[in-house]
Motif scaffolding. Structure first.
Motif, mmCIF file in Angstrom:
data_model
loop_
_atom_site.group_PDB
_atom_site.id
_atom_site.type_symbol
_atom_site.label_atom_id
_atom_site.label_comp_id
_atom_site.label_asym_id
_atom_site.label_seq_id
_atom_site.Cartn_x
_atom_site.Cartn_y
_atom_site.Cartn_z
ATOM 1 N N GLU A 227 -19.725 12.791 -44.069
ATOM 2 C CA GLU A 227 -18.576 13.594 -44.502
ATOM 3 C C GLU A 227 -17.277 13.605 -43.784
ATOM 4 O OE1 GLU A 227 -17.967 18.224 -46.069
ATOM 5 O OE2 GLU A 227 -19.921 17.361 -45.514
ATOM 6 N N ALA B 223 -16.594 24.646 -38.821
ATOM 7 C CA ALA B 223 -16.794 22.979 -38.988
ATOM 8 C C ALA B 223 -17.790 22.364 -37.941
ATOM 9 C CB ALA B 223 -15.203 22.446 -38.310
ATOM 10 N N ASP C 180 -13.739 15.717 -42.599
ATOM 11 C CA ASP C 180 -13.100 17.058 -42.731
ATOM 12 C C ASP C 180 -11.514 16.924 -42.031
ATOM 13 O OD1 ASP C 180 -14.958 18.551 -43.882
ATOM 14 O OD2 ASP C 180 -15.943 19.314 -42.235
#
Length: 413
Positions: free
Chosen positions: A203, A217, A205
């Motif tokens: 992923e 987070a 961010d």
């Protein structure tokens, strides 16, 4: 006393120019002409990016002092006209016009974030004012009026990611990055290099520059359980991530490699428990054990004992000023196009980072890259890569074939 916003900005502009302009003592015997060549400077000396901007200012001043001590350029002294952009994009735009239209400088060295560069680069193109951007960045700028002297992803990220993956427990990675073009594009390069080395990004961010709370987070990263964390966070606010990471008990659980850690003085300001073992790759570390690097660091520390860490941003600024000076000498003139053509004809400078050479087709530099790990508030330099070319930007930019290009390309990966 009431003060209108217009008058405040006007007074601030005058005050900034007065405070930041480097003093030049003109002696009739020192130069053939007392009329100075004006070098404009736009750097963040206050606000969230000050720890990066202040050493850049010191390095710029050192380069100008050396040039003047050697007789100046074309028999004339070089004088700095500088403004503190205060980590504020609006001020970048304002002062860029000030340098071009009122101060009428001959060249500008400045900008830190890519956002600041793109705020001022069109102004310098419009008013035909030569511009040097002396900062590592995401690559792709193709502009005959602009010279980029810092490293690009092909020079550093391409070295960092494989090393970090080789020293991780597995092949999965999680990316965190600043939410503007530097972070977004660098994250794409990180993803490419992870995949090129047989890995997978779980992923990515992105975080605005003003974010200081990373609790959610960190929880997401914990849940994803990557083998490696890659960071392209930017600025003083994002330094909070590393403290919160350690407080969450994650330090030592997942290794971190970063393209930006250390540019805001993090190893010196964070506790070793927070920063130890973070890996980075840059075009320069102040710990480089070479005569040129030692001389450079000692000169800045002697003049400014309280200077923050001297990173690639400072060394590239110092080298950028000297490269420009070599172009002026070679041209025998301060005329913008004559200097550009001289720079394109092949200019090199042996600086604190090693030999730095300008590439004609891209207006970027071929330079050394270094990989290091934080150990007890300092960088331990582990690897040296000689004469690395900006191959990423070269894949989209050829100013020999297309001299009228003046944009930033997003490189397809």
């Amino acid at each position: 006393m009431k003060l209108s916003r217009r008058n405040f900005l006007k007074r601030s502009t005058i005050a900034s120019a007065t405070v930041l302009a480097s003093p030049v003592v003109f002696r009739q015997s020192a130069f053939a002409s007392d009329k100075p060549i004006l070098l404009g400077s736009l750097l963040d000396l206050s606000g969230g990016l000050a720890a990066s901007g202040v050493p850049m200012k010191y390095a710029l001043e050192l380069a100008v002092e050396e040039i003047n001590a050697g007789g100046g350029l074309l028999g004339r002294p070089v004088k700095i006209v500088g403004y503190d952009t205060q980590s504020n994009i609006q001020l970048y735009s304002q002062y860029a016009q000030q340098l071009a239209l009122k101060d009428r400088v001959d060249v500008v060295h400045g900008g830190i974030t890519s956002a600041s560069r793109e705020a001022i680069r069109p102004t310098f193109d419009r008013y035909r004012l030569l511009y040097f951007y002396n900062v590592l960045y995401e690559g792709g700028v193709c502009d005959r009026n602009t010279f980029c002297t810092g490293t690009t992803p092909a020079q550093t990220v391409q070295k960092l990611v494989p090393y970090a993956m080789d020293h991780a427990k597995g092949k999965t990675a999680y990316i965190i990055a600043a939410d503007y073009n530097y972070g977004q594009i660098t994250a794409k390069w990180m993803t490419k290099y992870v995949q090129d080395n047989g890995g997978k990004v779980l992923e990515t961010d992105f975080f605005p520059l003003d974010v200081t709370n990373f609790g959610s987070a960190i929880s997401k990263i914990q849940a994803a359980k990557p083998d490696l964390l890659l960071s392209a966070l930017v600025g003083g606010n994002h330094t909070a991530f590393y403290r919160q990471w350690e407080s969450a008990g994650m330090k030592g659980q997942i290794p971190i490699a970063s393209t930006t850690f250390g540019l805001v003085n993090e190893p010196e300001t964070l506790a070793p428990a927070v920063s130890n073992d973070i890996v980075g790759a840059y075009g320069y570390f102040q710990e480089l054990d070479t005569p040129a690097s030692t001389k450079f660091v000692e000169a800045i520390k002697k003049a400014h004992p309280d200077s923050p860490y001297i990173s690639e941003l400072a060394s590239a600024t110092y080298e950028g000023v000297h490269l420009w000076a070599e172009g002026v000498r070679k041209a025998g003139d301060i005329d913008r196009m004559k200097v550009i053509e001289a720079l394109e004809g092949g200019v090199s400078f042996e600086g604190p980072s090693g030999m730095v050479s300008l590439d004609k087709a891209t207006h970027h530099t071929t330079r050394n890259a270094y990989l290091a790990k934080v150990a007890d508030k300092k960088w331990d330099v582990l690897e040296t890569y000689k004469d690395v070319e900006p191959s990423d930007t070269a894949s989209v930019c050829d100013l020999v074939k297309n001299p009228n290009d003046n944009k930033q390309y997003v490189i397809e990966l």
